[in-house]
Design an enzyme around this catalytic site. Structure first.
Site, PDB file in Angstrom:
ATOM      1  N   ASP A  10      37.470 -18.099 -32.680  1.00 12.95           N
ATOM      2  CA  ASP A  10      37.217 -16.313 -31.953  1.00 12.95           C
ATOM      3  C   ASP A  10      38.508 -15.885 -31.155  1.00 12.95           C
ATOM      4  O   ASP A  10      39.523 -16.693 -30.618  1.00 12.95           O
ATOM      5  CB  ASP A  10      36.352 -17.514 -31.063  1.00 12.95           C
ATOM      6  CG  ASP A  10      35.810 -16.899 -30.010  1.00 12.95           C
ATOM      7  OD1 ASP A  10      35.705 -15.434 -30.318  1.00 12.95           O
ATOM      8  OD2 ASP A  10      35.340 -17.207 -29.006  1.00 12.95           O
TER       9      ASP A  10
ATOM     10  N   ASP B  39      40.914  -9.860 -32.538  1.00 13.13           N
ATOM     11  CA  ASP B  39      40.661  -8.992 -31.304  1.00 13.13           C
ATOM     12  C   ASP B  39      41.223  -8.053 -30.629  1.00 13.13           C
ATOM     13  O   ASP B  39      42.813  -8.637 -29.754  1.00 13.13           O
ATOM     14  CB  ASP B  39      40.100 -10.040 -30.296  1.00 13.13           C
ATOM     15  CG  ASP B  39      39.852  -9.122 -29.455  1.00 13.13           C
ATOM     16  OD1 ASP B  39      40.139  -7.595 -29.064  1.00 13.13           O
ATOM     17  OD2 ASP B  39      39.560 -10.104 -28.190  1.00 13.13           O
TER      18      ASP B  39
ATOM     19  N   THR C  86      29.139 -20.170 -22.671  1.00 17.49           N
ATOM     20  CA  THR C  86      28.800 -21.055 -21.364  1.00 17.49           C
ATOM     21  C   THR C  86      27.013 -22.198 -21.060  1.00 17.49           C
ATOM     22  O   THR C  86      27.722 -22.816 -20.103  1.00 17.49           O
ATOM     23  CB  THR C  86      29.010 -20.012 -20.176  1.00 17.49           C
ATOM     24  OG1 THR C  86      29.989 -19.274 -19.944  1.00 17.49           O
ATOM     25  CG2 THR C  86      28.479 -20.479 -18.803  1.00 17.49           C
TER      26      THR C  86
END
Ligand SMILES: [Zn+2]
Length: 349
Positions: free
Chosen positions: A83, A105, A269
């Site tokens: 990630d 990213d 979350t």
């Protein structure tokens, strides 16, 4: 079964018209919670680790746990994903461990904070795609910048500062050859996403739909997509927590996304809240307890419940047995001979 290609998981999800949850892990109990939910709902699944998770758990512990999950669950296709890789080196190290998918990213510079230029993003992402595809590994890129900060990664801000431009998304997909594309439509990382229930004016679902129209075959990714349900917040606060009131991304909005090309949905979350609530409840109501299993077991169960609910809501439930996993070496051949295309289909405006 061995870990499978995320590209294959997402291609199958596109065929079936469903989304696949990508759940973050840091430890054994979280991995077990995901696998319990996948088994119960018969879901293919993406397990992902941030740089922070790899540091926290140490690479080898975490990766061996994923291998154990794959070995213990031969009927569940699992893709292991890096990630928010911040650099070519981070992605390379994940691939060396055996991850079957990486996110580069490049929307942020290597510091994981400063927005980069479009050209910088294209360059680093293209390099990762070349390297990864040769090895059969999937690549997710990001165009536009997400809001918030998580695990020390993120530009901060509201999530509305750098909304993805559909023309740039097209150019980015064409020039990088990414398998999946994370777009910024107003979502943020972390628990504090919105200060009121988000509706169409907050989340830019129209931008998502516009991008899907231009790139009908590109697998879109929604980040920061926990729903932050009130009942999970309430449990934390009921047993001594001090969460401020907050709203996440409503499941209906995610489902609208799934009808418009979203194939990977990142959830972290909600699981953190479920775990914390369960642990708080035990420690608060039974202060005499001191065996970690007395609170880790309910914590794992609480996370499993959330994950199973998301798997059902995203539509991946029931699809674990739909297809035979392709070996990563054959995926590499597919990229090399062009049978796995990396050139997006682009529709006129
Ligand atoms: Zn993210």
């Amino acid at each position: 079964m061995p870990l499978v290609s995320m590209r294959q998981l997402l291609d199958e999800a596109a065929k079936g018209g469903y989304g696949v949850g990508a759940f973050n892990v840091n430890d054994m109990e979280q991995i077990q919670a995901i696998m319990m939910a996948a088994k119960e709902t018969k879901s293919p699944v993406i397990v992902q680790a941030s740089r922070g998770a790899r540091q926290f758990a140490e690479d080898l512990y975490l990766f061996r746990l994923i291998q154990a999950a794959a070995e213990l669950n031969p009927d569940i296709p699992i893709a292991m994903h890096q990630d928010h890789g911040n650099s070519f080196e981070t992605c390379k190290s994940a691939i060396a461990l055996g991850y079957t998918s990486v996110m580069m990213d490049g929307s942020l510079k290597e510091d994981g904070k400063t927005p980069s230029s479009f050209e910088e993003n294209v360059d680093v992402t293209r390099r990762v795609v070349d390297y990864a595809h040769e090895r059969g590994v999937t690549v997710e890129g990001e165009i536009g910048v997400l809001g918030g900060v998580e695990d020390g990664h993120g530009a901060g801000g509201s999530g509305l500062d750098h909304i993805t431009d559909p023309d740039q998304a097209v150019e980015f997909a064409e020039r990088t050859g990414v398998d999946a594309l994370a777009i910024a439509i107003g979502t943020s990382h972390g628990a504090y996403k919105f200060t009121k229930k988000p509706d169409g004016s907050v989340l830019k679902m129209d931008v998502l739909i516009a991008i899907h129209k231009r790139l009908p075959n590109t697998h879109l990714v929604m980040h920061g997509s926990s729903s932050v349900p009130k009942d999970l917040q309430d449990i934390v606060n009921q047993y001594g927590g001090k969460l401020k009131e907050t709203w996440g991304v409503p499941v209906e909005e995610i489902q609208l996304g799934i009808r418009n090309g979203v194939r990977k949905i990142n959830v972290d979350t909600d699981n953190r809240l479920a775990i914390t609530g369960a642990i708080r409840k035990v420690l608060w109501t039974q202060p005499e307890k001191f065996d970690p299993r007395d609170y880790m077991k309910p914590a794992r169960e609480a996370m499993k419940k959330v994950v199973a609910a998301r798997m059902t809501e995203f539509g991946q439930a029931g699809h674990a047995g739909d297809y035979k996993p392709i070996a990563i070496t054959d995926i590499a051949k597919g990229y090399a001979d062009g049978s796995l295309t990396t050139q997006p289909l682009v529709a006129a405006k």
